[in-house]
Design an enzyme around this catalytic site. Sequence first.
Site, PDB file in Angstrom:
ATOM      1  N   GLY A  72       2.398   2.610  10.756  1.00  0.00           N
ATOM      2  CA  GLY A  72       3.339   3.710  10.573  1.00  0.00           C
ATOM      3  C   GLY A  72       3.988   4.179  11.865  1.00  0.00           C
ATOM      4  N   LYS A  77       0.183   4.248  -0.389  1.00  0.00           N
ATOM      5  CA  LYS A  77      -0.460   5.476   0.121  1.00  0.00           C
ATOM      6  C   LYS A  77      -0.142   6.640  -0.829  1.00  0.00           C
ATOM      7  CE  LYS A  77      -0.269   3.405   4.630  1.00  0.00           C
ATOM      8  NZ  LYS A  77      -0.179   3.561   6.077  1.00  0.00           N
ATOM      9  N   ASN A 112       0.866  -1.178   0.000  1.00  0.00           N
ATOM     10  CA  ASN A 112       0.000   0.000   0.000  1.00  0.00           C
ATOM     11  C   ASN A 112       0.903   1.228   0.000  1.00  0.00           C
ATOM     12  OD1 ASN A 112      -1.827   2.024   0.488  1.00  0.00           O
ATOM     13  ND2 ASN A 112      -2.317   1.384   2.577  1.00  0.00           N
ATOM     14  N   GLU A 150      -5.416  -4.673  10.626  1.00  0.00           N
ATOM     15  CA  GLU A 150      -4.392  -3.659  10.846  1.00  0.00           C
ATOM     16  C   GLU A 150      -4.698  -2.899  12.134  1.00  0.00           C
ATOM     17  OE1 GLU A 150      -2.431  -2.562   6.839  1.00  0.00           O
ATOM     18  OE2 GLU A 150      -4.169  -1.286   7.093  1.00  0.00           O
ATOM     19  N   HIS A 195      -9.554   1.256   4.707  1.00  0.00           N
ATOM     20  CA  HIS A 195      -8.292   1.462   5.418  1.00  0.00           C
ATOM     21  C   HIS A 195      -8.526   2.425   6.583  1.00  0.00           C
ATOM     22  CE1 HIS A 195      -4.227   2.746   6.318  1.00  0.00           C
ATOM     23  NE2 HIS A 195      -3.840   1.604   5.763  1.00  0.00           N
ATOM     24  N   GLU A 232      -6.958   4.879   7.586  1.00  0.00           N
ATOM     25  CA  GLU A 232      -6.786   6.302   7.248  1.00  0.00           C
ATOM     26  C   GLU A 232      -8.033   6.848   6.568  1.00  0.00           C
ATOM     27  OE1 GLU A 232      -3.062   5.737   5.220  1.00  0.00           O
ATOM     28  OE2 GLU A 232      -2.184   5.186   7.151  1.00  0.00           O
ATOM     29  N   SER A 270       3.378  -1.712  10.495  1.00  0.00           N
ATOM     30  CA  SER A 270       4.824  -1.774  10.731  1.00  0.00           C
ATOM     31  C   SER A 270       5.413  -3.154  10.472  1.00  0.00           C
ATOM     32  CB  SER A 270       5.169  -1.289  12.143  1.00  0.00           C
ATOM     33  OG  SER A 270       4.736   0.041  12.319  1.00  0.00           O
TER      34      SER A 270
HETATM   35  P1  PGA Z   1       2.753   0.528   7.638  1.00  0.00           P
HETATM   36  O1  PGA Z   1       1.305   0.698   6.995  1.00  0.00           O
HETATM   37  O2  PGA Z   1       3.320  -0.761   7.116  1.00  0.00           O
HETATM   38  O3  PGA Z   1       3.547   1.726   7.148  1.00  0.00           O
HETATM   39  O4  PGA Z   1       2.602   0.514   9.108  1.00  0.00           O
HETATM   40  C1  PGA Z   1       0.454  -0.387   6.797  1.00  0.00           C
HETATM   41  C2  PGA Z   1      -0.857   0.087   6.194  1.00  0.00           C
HETATM   42  O5  PGA Z   1      -1.351   1.146   6.613  1.00  0.00           O
HETATM   43  O6  PGA Z   1      -1.433  -0.569   5.303  1.00  0.00           O
END
Ligand code: PGA
Length: 253
Positions: free
Chosen positions: A176, A11, A9, A170, A98, A100, A216
Site C-alpha cells: 500500500g 481488505k 485481497n 509480501e 497477512h 495487517e 504495490s
Molecule cells: P497492495 O496490498 O497491493 O495494496 O500493496 C497487497 C496486500 O496487502 O495483500
Amino acid sequence: MRKNIVAGNWKMNKTFEQADELVSTLVEKLEETELKQNTLMILCPPYPYLEMSTDYSNDSYFMVGAQDVSEHEEGAFTGEVSAAMLESMDVEYCIVGHSERRQYFHESDQQVAAKVNQLLAHEIRPIVCCGEVLEEREANKQFDVVKRQICDGLFHLSAEQFASVVIAYEPVWAIGTGKTATPEQAQEMHAFIRSLIAEKYGKEVADETSILYGGSCKPGNAKELFANPDVDGGLIGGASLKADDFMAIATAF
Ligand code: PGA
C-alpha cells in the site's frame, strides 16, 4: 506444473453494491478474455460478500477466498468466523498471517499455524503471507524473518498437507505504499523460500508450490515481476479493487 495465481485481497473496502458491481464486471471481462490455462484467479472479498462471490463463481471463472479465519473450531468467540463455516459456503482459499493481521491484531506465527490447521481440516487452501518490515530489511534480517515465519507457521505440516499451501511473500514496506520490491529482490526471496521448502519436503513439493508476490503490484509492474522464474503470481490489494487493473495483472503472465 505449479499454478500461476492472481489473488485479489480487497481488505475492508466496498459496500455490497460496489462489490457486486466489481464481481459482475470481472465476470464480463473474463467472458471476453480467457486467462491462460495454467492461471487461476482468486477473489478474497470481506466475509459478508463471500456468498455473492461464490454465486458468481459457479461458472468457474474464479475461485473465492476469505481474508482470515478463526484459529478455533467453534464456540463462544464473538465476531469470529470458523473454517467449518467457510467450507459450508464453498470457500476454497483463505489468506492467513497477512501483515495487517500480524501488526494490528498481534497475530503470532503460532496462531498462523493453528489457523492453517483449521483450514486444512476443512479442505480450504491457505494462502500464507510472510514478509519483513522496513527496519528488518535495512538490517539485512529479511531472510531470518521470513524463515522463522515459514518454519513456525507451516513446517509442522506433512508433505501431503503442505501440497495444499500457497505462499505469498509480501515485504511490509511495499504494501500500500507504492514502493514495490525490485524484480531482483522478489526473485531472490522467492528462490530462498523455495529452497527452504525443498530442504524440508524435497524438490518435488517445492517445485509444485505457488509463491506469490504482494506489495504495490499493479498493471505497470506485474509483467516484470511475474517474469521471474520463482514468482508465480501476485496477492494484489489496491489494484484488485478496479476490474481493469486486476484483469491487466491477471493477464500479465
Ligand atoms: P497492495 O496490498 O497491493 O495494496 O500493496 C497487497 C496486500 O496487502 O495483500
